[in-house]
Design a protein around this motif. Structure first.
Motif, mmCIF file in Angstrom:
data_model
loop_
_atom_site.group_PDB
_atom_site.id
_atom_site.type_symbol
_atom_site.label_atom_id
_atom_site.label_comp_id
_atom_site.label_asym_id
_atom_site.label_seq_id
_atom_site.Cartn_x
_atom_site.Cartn_y
_atom_site.Cartn_z
ATOM 1 N N ILE A 5 -12.999 4.959 36.534
ATOM 2 C CA ILE A 5 -11.829 4.098 36.563
ATOM 3 C C ILE A 5 -12.212 2.632 36.749
ATOM 4 O O ILE A 5 -11.711 1.757 36.046
ATOM 5 N N ASN A 6 -13.112 2.366 37.696
ATOM 6 C CA ASN A 6 -13.462 0.969 38.001
ATOM 7 C C ASN A 6 -14.965 0.875 38.308
ATOM 8 O O ASN A 6 -15.371 0.771 39.457
ATOM 9 N N PRO A 7 -15.804 0.878 37.290
ATOM 10 C CA PRO A 7 -17.251 0.863 37.521
ATOM 11 C C PRO A 7 -17.735 -0.435 38.179
ATOM 12 O O PRO A 7 -18.703 -0.431 38.940
ATOM 13 N N GLY A 8 -17.039 -1.515 37.927
ATOM 14 C CA GLY A 8 -17.418 -2.798 38.542
ATOM 15 C C GLY A 8 -17.267 -2.759 40.059
ATOM 16 O O GLY A 8 -18.116 -3.257 40.806
ATOM 17 N N GLN A 9 -16.185 -2.163 40.515
ATOM 18 C CA GLN A 9 -15.935 -2.048 41.963
ATOM 19 C C GLN A 9 -16.980 -1.143 42.619
ATOM 20 O O GLN A 9 -17.458 -1.432 43.712
ATOM 21 N N VAL A 10 -17.367 -0.067 41.969
ATOM 22 C CA VAL A 10 -18.367 0.856 42.503
ATOM 23 C C VAL A 10 -19.715 0.144 42.617
ATOM 24 O O VAL A 10 -20.400 0.239 43.641
ATOM 25 N N ALA A 11 -20.093 -0.573 41.577
ATOM 26 C CA ALA A 11 -21.362 -1.317 41.606
ATOM 27 C C ALA A 11 -21.316 -2.381 42.705
ATOM 28 O O ALA A 11 -22.298 -2.572 43.440
ATOM 29 N N SER A 17 -23.044 -2.794 50.182
ATOM 30 C CA SER A 17 -23.575 -1.919 51.238
ATOM 31 C C SER A 17 -25.046 -2.213 51.497
ATOM 32 O O SER A 17 -25.496 -2.262 52.650
ATOM 33 N N LYS A 18 -25.810 -2.405 50.429
ATOM 34 C CA LYS A 18 -27.230 -2.742 50.586
ATOM 35 C C LYS A 18 -27.392 -4.074 51.304
ATOM 36 O O LYS A 18 -28.264 -4.222 52.174
ATOM 37 N N ARG A 19 -26.564 -5.042 50.955
ATOM 38 C CA ARG A 19 -26.660 -6.374 51.591
ATOM 39 C C ARG A 19 -26.277 -6.304 53.077
ATOM 40 O O ARG A 19 -26.892 -6.955 53.906
ATOM 41 N N ARG A 20 -25.255 -5.486 53.397
ATOM 42 C CA ARG A 20 -24.881 -5.324 54.804
ATOM 43 C C ARG A 20 -26.006 -4.661 55.587
ATOM 44 O O ARG A 20 -26.299 -5.036 56.728
#
Length: 98
Positions: A5-11, A17-20
């Motif tokens: 549905i929203n691949p941009g949001q998942v990426a 998450s990695k940055r956090r």
């Protein structure tokens, strides 16, 4: 399902998450470094205080030896009584004779 549905949001969520996680690791590292810095400063403060105490003790020992020498000279008549008083006054805590 979100990927379709929203691949941009998942990426974005994966990257965020990695940055956090990286930020959390850096914060932990900063805390460790700050603790080490504070410990080093306190250690050097203790070393300085010990050195100052050692100097004061040596000064006191030297003043006592000078008192002993001046007392002996005064008893033998080779020194003035004031020569015996000077080191006694100088060995008093907090006194400064120039």
């Amino acid at each position: 399902m979100q990927w379709i549905i929203n691949p941009g949001q998942v990426a974005y969520d994966i990257i965020a998450s990695k940055r956090r996680l990286e930020a959390s690791d850096q914060r932990d590292l900063a805390v460790v470094q700050e603790t080490m810095r504070a410990a080093a400063v306190q250690y050097y403060d203790v070393v300085l205080a010990q050195a100052q105490v050692a100097v004061a003790q040596r000064s006191l020992e030297e003043a006592k030896e000078l008192i002993r020498i001046e007392h002996l000279q005064s008893r033998t008549g080779t020194a003035l009584p004031v020569d015996e008083l000077r080191p006694r006054l100088h060995s008093q805590p907090g006194s400064r004779i120039f």
